[in-house]
Design a protein around this motif. Structure first.
Motif, short mmCIF file in Angstrom:
data_model
loop_
_atom_site.label_atom_id
_atom_site.label_comp_id
_atom_site.label_asym_id
_atom_site.label_seq_id
_atom_site.Cartn_x
_atom_site.Cartn_y
_atom_site.Cartn_z
N ASN A 1 5.92 11.10 -28.10
CA ASN A 1 6.87 11.90 -28.90
C ASN A 1 8.31 11.47 -28.64
O ASN A 1 9.12 11.41 -29.58
N LEU A 2 8.64 11.16 -27.41
CA LEU A 2 9.99 10.68 -27.11
C LEU A 2 10.26 9.32 -27.77
O LEU A 2 11.35 9.08 -28.29
N GLU A 3 9.27 8.45 -27.79
CA GLU A 3 9.43 7.15 -28.46
C GLU A 3 9.66 7.35 -29.95
O GLU A 3 10.52 6.69 -30.55
N ARG A 4 8.92 8.25 -30.57
CA ARG A 4 9.10 8.52 -32.01
C ARG A 4 10.48 9.14 -32.26
O ARG A 4 11.16 8.81 -33.25
N ALA A 5 10.90 10.02 -31.36
CA ALA A 5 12.23 10.64 -31.51
C ALA A 5 13.32 9.58 -31.42
O ALA A 5 14.27 9.57 -32.23
N ILE A 6 13.21 8.68 -30.47
CA ILE A 6 14.21 7.62 -30.31
C ILE A 6 14.28 6.75 -31.57
O ILE A 6 15.36 6.38 -32.03
N ALA A 7 13.14 6.46 -32.15
CA ALA A 7 13.09 5.62 -33.35
C ALA A 7 13.69 6.32 -34.57
O ALA A 7 14.18 5.66 -35.49
N ASN A 8 13.71 7.64 -34.59
CA ASN A 8 14.15 8.37 -35.79
C ASN A 8 15.49 9.10 -35.65
O ASN A 8 15.98 9.65 -36.64
N ILE A 9 16.09 9.13 -34.48
CA ILE A 9 17.37 9.83 -34.30
C ILE A 9 18.50 8.92 -34.78
O ILE A 9 18.56 7.74 -34.46
N THR A 10 19.40 9.51 -35.55
CA THR A 10 20.54 8.74 -36.05
C THR A 10 21.82 9.04 -35.28
O THR A 10 22.70 8.20 -35.20
N ASP A 11 21.91 10.20 -34.68
CA ASP A 11 23.10 10.57 -33.90
C ASP A 11 23.07 9.83 -32.56
O ASP A 11 22.13 9.97 -31.78
N ASP A 12 24.09 9.03 -32.28
CA ASP A 12 24.12 8.20 -31.08
C ASP A 12 24.09 9.01 -29.79
O ASP A 12 23.41 8.63 -28.82
N ALA A 13 24.82 10.11 -29.73
CA ALA A 13 24.87 10.93 -28.51
C ALA A 13 23.50 11.53 -28.22
O ALA A 13 23.03 11.52 -27.07
N THR A 14 22.84 12.04 -29.24
CA THR A 14 21.51 12.63 -29.07
C THR A 14 20.50 11.54 -28.70
O THR A 14 19.67 11.74 -27.81
N LYS A 15 20.62 10.40 -29.36
CA LYS A 15 19.70 9.29 -29.09
C LYS A 15 19.82 8.82 -27.64
O LYS A 15 18.82 8.57 -26.97
N GLU A 16 21.05 8.76 -27.15
CA GLU A 16 21.28 8.33 -25.76
C GLU A 16 20.65 9.32 -24.78
O GLU A 16 20.03 8.92 -23.80
N GLY A 17 20.77 10.59 -25.03
CA GLY A 17 20.17 11.61 -24.16
C GLY A 17 18.66 11.53 -24.15
O GLY A 17 18.03 11.64 -23.10
N VAL A 18 18.07 11.34 -25.32
CA VAL A 18 16.60 11.23 -25.41
C VAL A 18 16.13 9.95 -24.72
O VAL A 18 15.11 9.95 -24.02
N GLU A 19 16.89 8.85 -24.89
CA GLU A 19 16.52 7.60 -24.22
C GLU A 19 16.57 7.75 -22.70
O GLU A 19 15.71 7.23 -21.98
N LEU A 20 17.58 8.45 -22.18
CA LEU A 20 17.67 8.67 -20.74
C LEU A 20 16.49 9.52 -20.23
O LEU A 20 15.93 9.25 -19.17
N THR A 21 16.13 10.53 -21.01
CA THR A 21 14.98 11.36 -20.65
C THR A 21 13.70 10.52 -20.66
O THR A 21 12.88 10.61 -19.74
N TYR A 22 13.56 9.69 -21.67
CA TYR A 22 12.40 8.81 -21.81
C TYR A 22 12.30 7.85 -20.62
O TYR A 22 11.24 7.70 -20.01
N LYS A 23 13.41 7.21 -20.27
CA LYS A 23 13.42 6.27 -19.14
C LYS A 23 13.12 6.99 -17.82
O LYS A 23 12.42 6.46 -16.97
N SER A 24 13.64 8.18 -17.68
CA SER A 24 13.39 8.97 -16.47
C SER A 24 11.91 9.31 -16.35
O SER A 24 11.32 9.19 -15.27
N LEU A 25 11.31 9.72 -17.45
CA LEU A 25 9.89 10.06 -17.45
C LEU A 25 9.05 8.83 -17.14
O LEU A 25 8.12 8.89 -16.33
N LEU A 26 9.38 7.68 -17.75
CA LEU A 26 8.63 6.45 -17.46
C LEU A 26 8.78 6.05 -15.98
O LEU A 26 7.83 5.57 -15.37
N GLY A 27 9.99 6.25 -15.43
CA GLY A 27 10.21 5.94 -14.02
C GLY A 27 9.33 6.78 -13.11
O GLY A 27 8.75 6.28 -12.14
N VAL A 28 9.22 8.06 -13.40
CA VAL A 28 8.38 8.96 -12.60
C VAL A 28 6.91 8.56 -12.74
O VAL A 28 6.17 8.52 -11.75
N LEU A 29 6.50 8.24 -13.95
CA LEU A 29 5.11 7.82 -14.16
C LEU A 29 4.81 6.53 -13.40
O LEU A 29 3.76 6.42 -12.73
N GLU A 30 5.71 5.55 -13.48
CA GLU A 30 5.49 4.28 -12.78
C GLU A 30 5.47 4.48 -11.27
O GLU A 30 4.68 3.85 -10.56
#
Length: 176
Positions: free
Chosen positions: A90-119
């Protein structure tokens, strides 16, 4: 001894007979004791073998228990991690479809954080474009004629492994 001596000394005949009987009795008792000793030695040998088998069985059971415990610890997160994969998607789909840069950056940081915890906990993404097709971690759902044979040409859904065990196979298109 002569007959005359025997008739004069009847006690010596009795003594000889007693000695012969005693020798027979002693020999039979000795044979019985030897047989009993052999039987007891055999019993001791069997008991030692049984003890060795019991020790080996106990050791093997302990080792199996330790292996099962290690395996359970290693894969305890499997169900939880598999459920988190939907959040990652869902985060990957959100990143692909968000047009607002500030919101996209926040979702990308959340996504990277989640992937870091999983790894950090052993969950690794598999199935990148250009990788060799591996049926253990990839699921081919189509063929791309312009792509090299047995090479992933397109990833429809990322796959993940947990400690090298497939959590979810990657859905990919491969070359023919």
């Amino acid at each position: 001894m002569s007959e005359q001596e025997l008739s004069q000394n009847p006690q010596s005949t009795d003594t000889q007979n007693d000695s012969a009987e005693n020798a027979d009795t002693t020999a039979s008792e000795l044979e019985a004791l030897i047989a009993k000793i052999e039987g007891l030695e055999n019993d001791v040998k069997q008991a030692k073998e049984a003890q060795a088998r019991a020790n080996a069985e106990s050791y093997n059971a302990q080792r199996r228990m330790e292996q099962e415990t290690d395996k359970a610890k290693k894969f305890a997160l499997q169900k939880f991690a598999k459920e988190l994969l939907d959040v990652v998607d869902n985060l990957e789909r959100a990143i692909a479809n968000i047009t607002d840069d500030a919101t996209k950056e926040g979702v990308e940081l959340t996504y990277k954080s989640l992937l870091g915890v999983l790894e950090k906990n052993g969950v690794v993404a598999v199935g990148a474009v250009g990788d060799a097709f591996n049926p253990d971690v990839h699921e081919a759902v189509g063929v791309l004629p312009d792509t090299e044979k047995d090479v992933i040409g397109q990833v429809l859904q990322k796959g993940y492994t947990l400690n090298e065990r497939t959590l979810r196979p990657a859905m990919v298109m491969v070359g023919a």
